[in-house]
Design a protein around this motif. Structure first.
Motif, PDB file in Angstrom:
ATOM      1  N   ARG A  62       0.805  -1.231   0.084  1.00 28.96           N
ATOM      2  CA  ARG A  62       0.057  -0.020  -0.130  1.00 28.96           C
ATOM      3  C   ARG A  62       0.649   1.277  -0.048  1.00 28.96           C
ATOM      4  NH1 ARG A  62      -5.340  -0.442   0.450  1.00 28.96           N
ATOM      5  NH2 ARG A  62      -6.223  -2.321   0.872  1.00 28.96           N
ATOM      6  N   ARG A  63       2.062   1.316   0.506  1.00 25.64           N
ATOM      7  CA  ARG A  63       2.949   2.318   0.590  1.00 25.64           C
ATOM      8  C   ARG A  63       3.331   2.734  -0.732  1.00 25.64           C
ATOM      9  NH1 ARG A  63       8.720   3.176   1.391  1.00 25.64           N
ATOM     10  NH2 ARG A  63       8.901   5.222   2.534  1.00 25.64           N
ATOM     11  N   ILE A  64       3.088   2.000  -1.952  1.00 25.63           N
ATOM     12  CA  ILE A  64       3.641   2.589  -3.455  1.00 25.63           C
ATOM     13  C   ILE A  64       2.212   2.366  -4.226  1.00 25.63           C
ATOM     14  CG2 ILE A  64       6.049   1.776  -2.814  1.00 25.63           C
ATOM     15  CD1 ILE A  64       5.383  -0.663  -4.854  1.00 25.63           C
ATOM     16  N   ASN A  65       1.087   2.286  -3.576  1.00 24.30           N
ATOM     17  CA  ASN A  65      -0.091   2.039  -4.424  1.00 24.30           C
ATOM     18  C   ASN A  65      -1.251   2.771  -3.900  1.00 24.30           C
ATOM     19  OD1 ASN A  65      -2.478   1.191  -5.846  1.00 24.30           O
ATOM     20  ND2 ASN A  65      -1.446  -0.864  -5.929  1.00 24.30           N
ATOM     21  N   TRP A  66      -2.008   3.878  -4.846  1.00 28.66           N
ATOM     22  CA  TRP A  66      -2.871   4.548  -4.242  1.00 28.66           C
ATOM     23  C   TRP A  66      -4.184   3.921  -3.736  1.00 28.66           C
ATOM     24  CZ3 TRP A  66      -2.383   9.667  -3.082  1.00 28.66           C
ATOM     25  CH2 TRP A  66      -1.475  10.430  -3.926  1.00 28.66           C
ATOM     26  N   ASN A  67      -4.261   2.543  -4.401  1.00 28.78           N
ATOM     27  CA  ASN A  67      -5.193   1.567  -3.931  1.00 28.78           C
ATOM     28  C   ASN A  67      -6.782   2.307  -4.046  1.00 28.78           C
ATOM     29  OD1 ASN A  67      -4.446  -1.035  -2.948  1.00 28.78           O
ATOM     30  ND2 ASN A  67      -2.951  -0.006  -2.067  1.00 28.78           N
ATOM     31  N   TYR A  68      -7.212   2.820  -5.021  1.00 26.47           N
ATOM     32  CA  TYR A  68      -8.593   3.567  -5.403  1.00 26.47           C
ATOM     33  C   TYR A  68      -9.410   2.494  -5.511  1.00 26.47           C
ATOM     34  CZ  TYR A  68      -6.113   7.877  -5.953  1.00 26.47           C
ATOM     35  OH  TYR A  68      -5.478   9.276  -5.884  1.00 26.47           O
ATOM     36  N   ASP A  69     -10.622   2.725  -5.180  1.00 30.30           N
ATOM     37  CA  ASP A  69     -11.871   1.954  -5.502  1.00 30.30           C
ATOM     38  C   ASP A  69     -13.081   2.649  -6.254  1.00 30.30           C
ATOM     39  OD1 ASP A  69     -11.519  -0.679  -4.277  1.00 30.30           O
ATOM     40  OD2 ASP A  69     -11.132   0.589  -2.641  1.00 30.30           O
ATOM     41  N   THR A  70     -13.493   2.175  -7.353  1.00 27.81           N
ATOM     42  CA  THR A  70     -14.766   2.904  -7.865  1.00 27.81           C
ATOM     43  C   THR A  70     -15.697   3.106  -6.923  1.00 27.81           C
ATOM     44  OG1 THR A  70     -15.867   1.034  -8.922  1.00 27.81           O
ATOM     45  CG2 THR A  70     -14.133   1.919 -10.147  1.00 27.81           C
ATOM     46  N   THR A  71     -16.908   4.053  -7.268  1.00 25.13           N
ATOM     47  CA  THR A  71     -18.251   3.837  -6.672  1.00 25.13           C
ATOM     48  C   THR A  71     -18.932   2.484  -6.935  1.00 25.13           C
ATOM     49  OG1 THR A  71     -19.231   5.183  -8.535  1.00 25.13           O
ATOM     50  CG2 THR A  71     -18.194   6.512  -6.720  1.00 25.13           C
ATOM     51  N   PRO A  72     -19.875   2.246  -6.366  1.00 24.56           N
ATOM     52  CA  PRO A  72     -20.600   1.083  -6.873  1.00 24.56           C
ATOM     53  C   PRO A  72     -21.088   1.305  -8.200  1.00 24.56           C
ATOM     54  CG  PRO A  72     -21.286   1.592  -4.881  1.00 24.56           C
ATOM     55  CD  PRO A  72     -20.354   2.518  -5.176  1.00 24.56           C
ATOM     56  N   GLN A  73     -20.793   0.114  -9.135  1.00 23.52           N
ATOM     57  CA  GLN A  73     -21.163   0.128 -10.441  1.00 23.52           C
ATOM     58  C   GLN A  73     -22.415  -0.520 -10.710  1.00 23.52           C
ATOM     59  OE1 GLN A  73     -18.714   2.026 -12.877  1.00 23.52           O
ATOM     60  NE2 GLN A  73     -18.947   2.919 -10.830  1.00 23.52           N
ATOM     61  N   ALA A  74     -23.626   0.309 -10.931  1.00 21.71           N
ATOM     62  CA  ALA A  74     -24.772  -0.142 -11.200  1.00 21.71           C
ATOM     63  C   ALA A  74     -25.010  -1.537 -12.256  1.00 21.71           C
ATOM     64  CB  ALA A  74     -25.776   0.764 -11.464  1.00 21.71           C
ATOM     65  N   GLU A  75     -24.030  -1.195 -13.462  1.00 22.06           N
ATOM     66  CA  GLU A  75     -24.277  -2.404 -14.360  1.00 22.06           C
ATOM     67  C   GLU A  75     -23.291  -3.534 -14.150  1.00 22.06           C
ATOM     68  OE1 GLU A  75     -26.626  -2.227 -16.562  1.00 22.06           O
ATOM     69  OE2 GLU A  75     -27.299  -0.450 -15.526  1.00 22.06           O
ATOM     70  N   LEU A  76     -22.846  -3.395 -12.922  1.00 24.82           N
ATOM     71  CA  LEU A  76     -21.728  -4.755 -12.704  1.00 24.82           C
ATOM     72  C   LEU A  76     -22.252  -5.094 -11.149  1.00 24.82           C
ATOM     73  CD1 LEU A  76     -18.218  -3.338 -13.588  1.00 24.82           C
ATOM     74  CD2 LEU A  76     -19.586  -4.937 -14.711  1.00 24.82           C
ATOM     75  N   ASP A  77     -23.469  -5.376 -11.010  1.00 27.75           N
ATOM     76  CA  ASP A  77     -24.075  -5.982  -9.755  1.00 27.75           C
ATOM     77  C   ASP A  77     -23.749  -5.143  -8.762  1.00 27.75           C
ATOM     78  OD1 ASP A  77     -25.097  -7.847 -11.295  1.00 27.75           O
ATOM     79  OD2 ASP A  77     -23.719  -9.351 -10.721  1.00 27.75           O
ATOM     80  N   GLY A  78     -23.547  -3.698  -8.785  1.00 32.23           N
ATOM     81  CA  GLY A  78     -23.315  -2.833  -7.823  1.00 32.23           C
ATOM     82  C   GLY A  78     -22.017  -3.016  -6.965  1.00 32.23           C
TER      83      GLY A  78
END
Length: 535
Positions: A62-78
């Protein structure tokens, strides 16, 4: 904030990733120009960065990675999808799978047609050639003396060779050079490696001689929080580091190289973005730019997995033994593998034009949830991504603080006509067809994902919605163009202010047909000339 006298710099570059390292090298080549390169992450000291197969471990650092996540994607089962991005010297070029691809000439001609004047194929090819140091030598489409080393893999797993054989059996041409006259076909990737080690842009462009230049300062652990403006001109950068908080003036320009997530985030935090949204967060508006953060695109990817009947792939390699062998033998053996050794480009039956619309990456191991979910036993994985999605997403601010990750709504599969989902179904179908070929008969075990090999289109659509993930190619959130709505003009200057450019994947009008690292390097190479020409 520190009151110490600020050193004088002509250019302040924010982000030492795939573009920032290139700019630092090219601009500081002029001894009369002083350059400051700021990177939020640490130096690229970790040995797993430089041993190519170490990329499997980098995902968890994690020290070298921003480790982002998207918001829940409605068309990918949330589901929230994981977006790893490099937070280290070299940026994502220090943690990626090193596949060297450019797309095809029509991709760049399309950019020009969309208003990115001067970015057509014949204009950008010289910058690909200038950056490339291909071990195969130079020709009309390849450079041999550029800083970015490109080579053939030193080690190829037998399963990867079976994949290429299976692809030919499925009717796809064998292709030894995806950046040659013809992109389509199956084969082994060339990789950004030098003598069996990763060649990130930090390695390629910030070599010992460059780092020793007295007119270049590289500061890591430096998180930029705001660009400052005076009378409509970018005047400097506010950043924090272990040494304190500082405001660093820039005499000529501020060059924003944060990538498709961080660049629009910093613009908006600095008051350049959708005015109404900025006011809600009590951010003073410098320039109302509604399209900052819009036009976000990414390659959505679906993985087809099979078990293997014998231990032949990389599933149960001993990491310590691989590293010991790698260094003992002088960068040889499985440690030199980029894991995604083979792949290809396929034109599906629903492709809207003559270009391939699907890219393949073959992995001689079972890869689920980006490798974060370890499956028992042995197997192999075929990635397939849709190269030219019609869906668009957006980056927005979660707050007015740099420490809060922005909201990433990728907008996957939201195109009105549903064409992206149809292409993803084709991705799954092409993968299934290749893995069913006789080349795999001697090693093929039971299917893992999807668990059945007889799914209908509806079944494949459900599979895509449940399992598709990012293949790590976000672009477009600071689109360039001639129109006044474009965030940057074709010289990459931010509209509505002076002294500020964006140089990274966020300026791409559309996704190129392939991995995005080489095109970002090309953009930075050309940007260096544009900046120098502007004086």
């Amino acid at each position: 904030m520190s009151r110490r006298p600020a050193p004088v710099y002509d250019y302040v570059i924010v982000g030492a990733g795939s573009a920032g390292c290139v700019l630092a090298h090219r601009l500081s080549a002029d001894p009369h120009v002083r350059v400051l390169l700021l990177e939020a992450g640490p130096r690229d000291w970790h040995p797993f960065i430089h041993m190519p197969a170490g990329l499997a471990k980098l995902m968890h650092l994690r020290r070298i990675n921003w480790n982002y996540d998207t918001t829940p994607q409605a068309e990918l089962d949330g589901r929230r999808l994981w977006w790893p991005r490099g937070r280290v010297l070299g940026g994502s070029s220090s943690i990626n799978a090193m596949c060297y691809t450019r797309g095809v000439p029509a991709d760049y001609d399309e950019w020009a047609a969309l208003g990115a004047t001067g970015w057509h194929w014949q204009a950008v090819l010289p910058y690909f050639l200038r950056s490339e140091g291909n071990a195969r030598g130079a020709d009309a489409l390849h450079g041999a003396t550029g800083p970015l080393s490109v080579s053939d893999l030193r080690h190829v797993n037998p399963l990867s060779r079976l994949y290429v054989e299976a692809g030919v059996q499925a009717g796809h041409a064998a292709n030894a050079d995806f950046n040659g006259p013809e992109q389509q076909g199956v084969g082994l990737y060339q990789v950004t490696q030098r003598d069996g080690a990763r060649c990130s842009t930090a390695v390629a462009y910030l070599d010992a001689a460059t780092r020793a230049r007295p007119n270049l300062t590289i500061e890591t652990g430096a998180l930029a929080s705001r660009i400052t403006f005076e009378r409509g001109r970018a005047s400097g950068v506010v950043y924090s580091s272990p040494r304190g908080a500082f405001h660093q003036p820039a005499l000529r320009e501020v060059l924003l190289c944060g990538g498709a997530i961080n660049s629009p985030q910093l613009l908006m935090l600095s008051g350049v973005g959708p005015a109404e949204a900025l006011r809600r967060l009590k951010i003073p508006v410098v320039h109302d730019a509604p399209q900052v953060g819009a036009n976000l695109q990414d390659h959505l990817d679906i993985c087809t997995l099979h078990r293997a009947t014998r231990r032949i792939g990389y599933d149960r390699l001993n990491d310590a033994a691989v590293a010991f062998d790698y260094y003992l033998r002088g960068r040889r053996g499985p440690g030199t593998s980029n894991i995604a050794e083979a792949g290809g480009f396929v034109r599906s039956r629903i492709a809207p034009d003559a270009r391939a619309d699907i890219q393949l990456h073959f992995v001689p191991a079972m890869l689920d949830d980006h490798g974060r979910h370890r499956l028992p036993g042995d197997g192999y994985t075929l990635h397939a991504c849709a190269l030219r999605p019609r869906s668009r997403g957006r980056i927005t601010l979660a707050s007015g603080r740099i420490g809060d990750a922005p909201r990433i709504d990728a907008g996957y599969l939201t195109d009105p006509d549903g064409f992206d989902l149809k292409t993803m179904i084709e991705c799954a179908r092409v993968s299934r067809d290749i893995l069913a070929q006789p080349a795999f008969d001697a090693v093929r075990g039971a299917p893992v994902f999807p668990p059945r090999s007889d799914l209908s289109d509806a079944g494949l659509a459900a599979f895509v919605r449940a399992k598709a993930e990012s293949v790590y190619h976000p672009v477009g959130s600071c689109r360039m163009g001639r129109d006044t709505a474009a965030v940057v003009d074709p010289a990459l200057r931010v509209r509505g202010v002076d002294g500020l450019r964006v140089v990274d994947a966020s300026v791409m009008p559309t996704l190129p047909g392939g991995n995005t690292n080489a095109p970002v390097v090309m953009i930075a190479e050309r940007a260096a000339d544009l900046i120098r020409d502007a004086g």
